[in-house]
Design a protein around this motif. Structure first.
Motif, PDB file in Angstrom:
ATOM      1  N   MET A   1      38.270  44.605  17.644  1.00  0.00           N
ATOM      2  CA  MET A   1      37.908  45.910  18.176  1.00  0.00           C
ATOM      3  C   MET A   1      36.576  46.351  17.589  1.00  0.00           C
ATOM      4  N   ASP A   2      35.634  46.751  18.428  1.00  0.00           N
ATOM      5  CA  ASP A   2      34.352  47.271  17.970  1.00  0.00           C
ATOM      6  C   ASP A   2      34.467  48.772  17.732  1.00  0.00           C
ATOM      7  N   CYS A   3      33.916  49.223  16.630  1.00  0.00           N
ATOM      8  CA  CYS A   3      33.935  50.658  16.309  1.00  0.00           C
ATOM      9  C   CYS A   3      32.605  51.022  15.662  1.00  0.00           C
ATOM     10  N   HIS A   4      31.826  51.853  16.343  1.00  0.00           N
ATOM     11  CA  HIS A   4      30.512  52.224  15.817  1.00  0.00           C
ATOM     12  C   HIS A   4      30.624  53.101  14.577  1.00  0.00           C
ATOM     13  N   HIS A   5      31.748  53.821  14.436  1.00  0.00           N
ATOM     14  CA  HIS A   5      31.935  54.636  13.227  1.00  0.00           C
ATOM     15  C   HIS A   5      32.128  53.741  12.006  1.00  0.00           C
ATOM     16  N   GLU A  18      37.464  44.265  10.053  1.00  0.00           N
ATOM     17  CA  GLU A  18      36.592  43.087  10.112  1.00  0.00           C
ATOM     18  C   GLU A  18      37.379  41.783  10.248  1.00  0.00           C
ATOM     19  N   GLN A  19      38.695  41.841  10.058  1.00  0.00           N
ATOM     20  CA  GLN A  19      39.526  40.647  10.246  1.00  0.00           C
ATOM     21  C   GLN A  19      40.002  40.571  11.691  1.00  0.00           C
ATOM     22  N   PRO A  20      40.035  39.372  12.290  1.00  0.00           N
ATOM     23  CA  PRO A  20      40.648  39.238  13.616  1.00  0.00           C
ATOM     24  C   PRO A  20      42.095  39.724  13.570  1.00  0.00           C
ATOM     25  N   VAL A  21      42.546  40.331  14.655  1.00  0.00           N
ATOM     26  CA  VAL A  21      43.891  40.910  14.682  1.00  0.00           C
ATOM     27  C   VAL A  21      44.961  39.867  14.381  1.00  0.00           C
ATOM     28  N   ALA A  22      44.809  38.665  14.922  1.00  0.00           N
ATOM     29  CA  ALA A  22      45.790  37.599  14.659  1.00  0.00           C
ATOM     30  C   ALA A  22      45.887  37.315  13.164  1.00  0.00           C
ATOM     31  N   ASP A  23      44.739  37.327  12.475  1.00  0.00           N
ATOM     32  CA  ASP A  23      44.741  37.092  11.030  1.00  0.00           C
ATOM     33  C   ASP A  23      45.382  38.267  10.293  1.00  0.00           C
ATOM     34  N   GLN A  24      45.177  39.486  10.789  1.00  0.00           N
ATOM     35  CA  GLN A  24      45.815  40.648  10.177  1.00  0.00           C
ATOM     36  C   GLN A  24      47.336  40.508  10.202  1.00  0.00           C
ATOM     37  N   VAL A  25      47.865  40.167  11.376  1.00  0.00           N
ATOM     38  CA  VAL A  25      49.321  40.046  11.514  1.00  0.00           C
ATOM     39  C   VAL A  25      49.850  38.921  10.631  1.00  0.00           C
ATOM     40  N   THR A  26      49.132  37.797  10.602  1.00  0.00           N
ATOM     41  CA  THR A  26      49.549  36.675   9.748  1.00  0.00           C
ATOM     42  C   THR A  26      49.599  37.098   8.288  1.00  0.00           C
ATOM     43  N   ALA A  27      48.592  37.846   7.850  1.00  0.00           N
ATOM     44  CA  ALA A  27      48.544  38.290   6.452  1.00  0.00           C
ATOM     45  C   ALA A  27      49.678  39.263   6.143  1.00  0.00           C
ATOM     46  N   LYS A  28      49.959  40.154   7.075  1.00  0.00           N
ATOM     47  CA  LYS A  28      51.051  41.107   6.855  1.00  0.00           C
ATOM     48  C   LYS A  28      52.389  40.382   6.748  1.00  0.00           C
ATOM     49  N   LEU A  45      61.940  36.319  13.296  1.00  0.00           N
ATOM     50  CA  LEU A  45      61.507  36.294  14.685  1.00  0.00           C
ATOM     51  C   LEU A  45      59.983  36.336  14.735  1.00  0.00           C
ATOM     52  N   GLU A  46      59.433  36.015  15.897  1.00  0.00           N
ATOM     53  CA  GLU A  46      57.986  36.110  16.071  1.00  0.00           C
ATOM     54  C   GLU A  46      57.530  37.554  15.871  1.00  0.00           C
ATOM     55  N   PRO A  47      56.409  37.772  15.159  1.00  0.00           N
ATOM     56  CA  PRO A  47      55.923  39.146  14.976  1.00  0.00           C
ATOM     57  C   PRO A  47      55.622  39.816  16.320  1.00  0.00           C
ATOM     58  N   VAL A  48      55.774  41.115  16.355  1.00  0.00           N
ATOM     59  CA  VAL A  48      55.461  41.895  17.557  1.00  0.00           C
ATOM     60  C   VAL A  48      54.077  42.489  17.377  1.00  0.00           C
ATOM     61  N   ARG A  49      53.154  42.087  18.245  1.00  0.00           N
ATOM     62  CA  ARG A  49      51.757  42.497  18.119  1.00  0.00           C
ATOM     63  C   ARG A  49      51.444  43.730  18.968  1.00  0.00           C
ATOM     64  N   SER A  50      50.545  44.534  18.455  1.00  0.00           N
ATOM     65  CA  SER A  50      50.107  45.747  19.137  1.00  0.00           C
ATOM     66  C   SER A  50      48.796  45.494  19.879  1.00  0.00           C
ATOM     67  N   ARG A  51      48.479  46.385  20.809  1.00  0.00           N
ATOM     68  CA  ARG A  51      47.132  46.411  21.356  1.00  0.00           C
ATOM     69  C   ARG A  51      46.146  46.715  20.226  1.00  0.00           C
ATOM     70  N   PRO A 359      47.735  48.502  13.529  1.00  0.00           N
ATOM     71  CA  PRO A 359      46.668  47.496  13.478  1.00  0.00           C
ATOM     72  C   PRO A 359      45.453  47.972  12.680  1.00  0.00           C
ATOM     73  N   HIS A 360      44.743  46.991  12.112  1.00  0.00           N
ATOM     74  CA  HIS A 360      43.499  47.205  11.361  1.00  0.00           C
ATOM     75  C   HIS A 360      43.732  47.833   9.999  1.00  0.00           C
ATOM     76  N   THR A 361      44.998  47.898   9.568  1.00  0.00           N
ATOM     77  CA  THR A 361      45.337  48.373   8.232  1.00  0.00           C
ATOM     78  C   THR A 361      46.402  47.430   7.659  1.00  0.00           C
ATOM     79  N   ALA A 362      46.739  47.624   6.402  1.00  0.00           N
ATOM     80  CA  ALA A 362      47.771  46.800   5.768  1.00  0.00           C
ATOM     81  C   ALA A 362      49.176  47.257   6.122  1.00  0.00           C
ATOM     82  N   HIS A 363      49.313  48.309   6.901  1.00  0.00           N
ATOM     83  CA  HIS A 363      50.629  48.894   7.187  1.00  0.00           C
ATOM     84  C   HIS A 363      51.320  48.201   8.356  1.00  0.00           C
TER      85      HIS A 363
END
Length: 373
Positions: A1-5, A18-28, A45-51, A359-363
């Motif tokens: 996701m691009d975010c100018h802020h 800055e991490q790809p979403v797939a990598d975020q979920v894997t890390a969590k 079970l397989e993780p449930v991914r968000s938009r 998404p985009h956080t450790a939560h």
């Protein structure tokens, strides 16, 4: 996701961006699995991914700037306002409301609160959007001084935002960065915002907590219902039930389902929903631990959805010695989840799934099924 802020350093709330979403979920999931490693028989079970974007159903916006030029967003390190009205986490139906709401602040002469100077009235603007695009708007104020002006200009706002269903004032007089106070003043005849998830039309009142990611919340309740239906208990509790999401999704004919929640506002939301649905689920306000310990016996199944601190030693000890055959534990903190599981050795975790609620956080949210034996 691009975010100018984020790129400009104005907002770093999404600190994993800055991490790809797939990598975020894997890390969590890796982190949660490591914490639950003492239970190697646990099936995942397989993780449930968000938009990646547009998933938030609620905006919690600090109001800064001036009456003539309000700023909706956050405060930077120097206490200056940062406009986040175009944050990519907000869906279009939510983002479209910010311009009229900003103009309303000017029309109603709502002075943004200056925390350092201790002056002004309007602290926060809280906006929630339903799956159908309806809105709940809450102004968090220091006092009721602007009430007459807000009522005067509210018809203009309703004309600009016909999707506005619920409007209220929350009074928070303290000179502290506390989000909201206890007193709520409803400005509309309608008191609840419908949040429909898989045919269950939850009714959300102004001070009721609800997950900020509607799609993942729906997935959470679907998974819970599937596991509960497989177990087919005749009796169940939903402790820390909130607005009744688990109880109302898992209720069924012939199954006694009772929810307990400390927030009377949330319980009223749950009761309203149960009445409209004709659900067999019942609810009451109370401390989950104290209420459970006061009961003569446990049901076949107990659902727990505690805050980050977990269920704690008292409730864990009670569940460990109870006759409950199964526990369904929804957790946003695997550290306290692992601690609580260790305190209930007779209840073995057998299934788990991680849901990427934030998404985009450790939560995250992790749902775990425990069986006795």
């Amino acid at each position: 996701m691009d975010c100018h802020h984020f790129a400009a350093g104005r907002c770093r709330s999404c600190n994993w961006l800055e991490q790809p979403v797939a990598d975020q979920v894997t890390a969590k999931e890796r982190g949660v699995r490591e914490l639950l490693a003492p239970w190697p028989e646990l099936s995942w079970l397989e993780p449930v991914r968000s938009r990646e974007a547009g998933f938030r159903n609620k905006a919690k916006l600090v109001v800064s700037g001036s009456i003539e030029a309000p700023v909706l967003g956050i405060l930077d390190g120097a206490g200056h306002g940062v406009d986040l009205s175009d944050c990519p986490l907000y869906p279009a139906a939510l983002a479209a409301a910010f311009a009229p709401l900003t103009e309303f602040i000017t029309r109603a002469a709502l002075a943004p609160y200056d925390l350092m100077a201790r002056r002004g009235e309007l602290k926060y603007l809280l906006v929630t959007v339903s799956p159908t695009g309806e809105l709940m708007v809450r102004w968090v104020l220091r006092s009721t001084e602007p009430l007459a002006r807000i009522k005067k200009h509210l018809p203009w706002l309703q004309a600009q935002l016909p999707q506005l269903r619920v409007a209220s004032l929350n009074i928070q007089p303290e000179h502290k960065a506390i989000l909201e106070g206890e007193r709520e003043i409803l400005l509309t005849e309608v008191e609840t915002l419908p949040m429909e998830l898989d045919g269950v039309r939850l009714q959300l009142r102004p001070q009721s907590f609800f997950q900020t990611n509607t799609e993942i919340a729906a997935a959470l309740y679907r998974q819970a219902r599937s596991w509960v239906d497989d177990l087919a208990p005749s009796s169940a509790w939903d402790l820390y039930c909130g607005v009744g999401g688990f109880a109302l999704h898992c209720a069924a004919p012939g199954r006694v389902m009772h929810g307990v929640e400390i927030s009377a506002e949330a319980v009223q939301s749950a009761i309203t929903t149960a009445t409209e649905l004709g659900s067999v689920a019942t609810f009451e306000a109370g401390d989950a631990t104290a209420w459970a310990l006061a009961q003569p016996a446990a049901p076949e199944l107990v659902v727990v959805n505690p805050p980050r601190r977990g269920i704690g030693p008292e409730l864990a000890a009670w569940l460990e010695t109870s006759v409950a055959d199964a526990v369904l534990y929804s957790s946003c903190n695997a550290v306290t989840l692992a601690r609580d599981l260790a305190a209930m050795p007779s209840l073995r975790p057998v299934k788990a799934v991680l849901l990427d609620m934030f998404p985009h956080t450790a939560h995250y949210e992790v749902l775990t099924l425990l069986r006795r034996g």
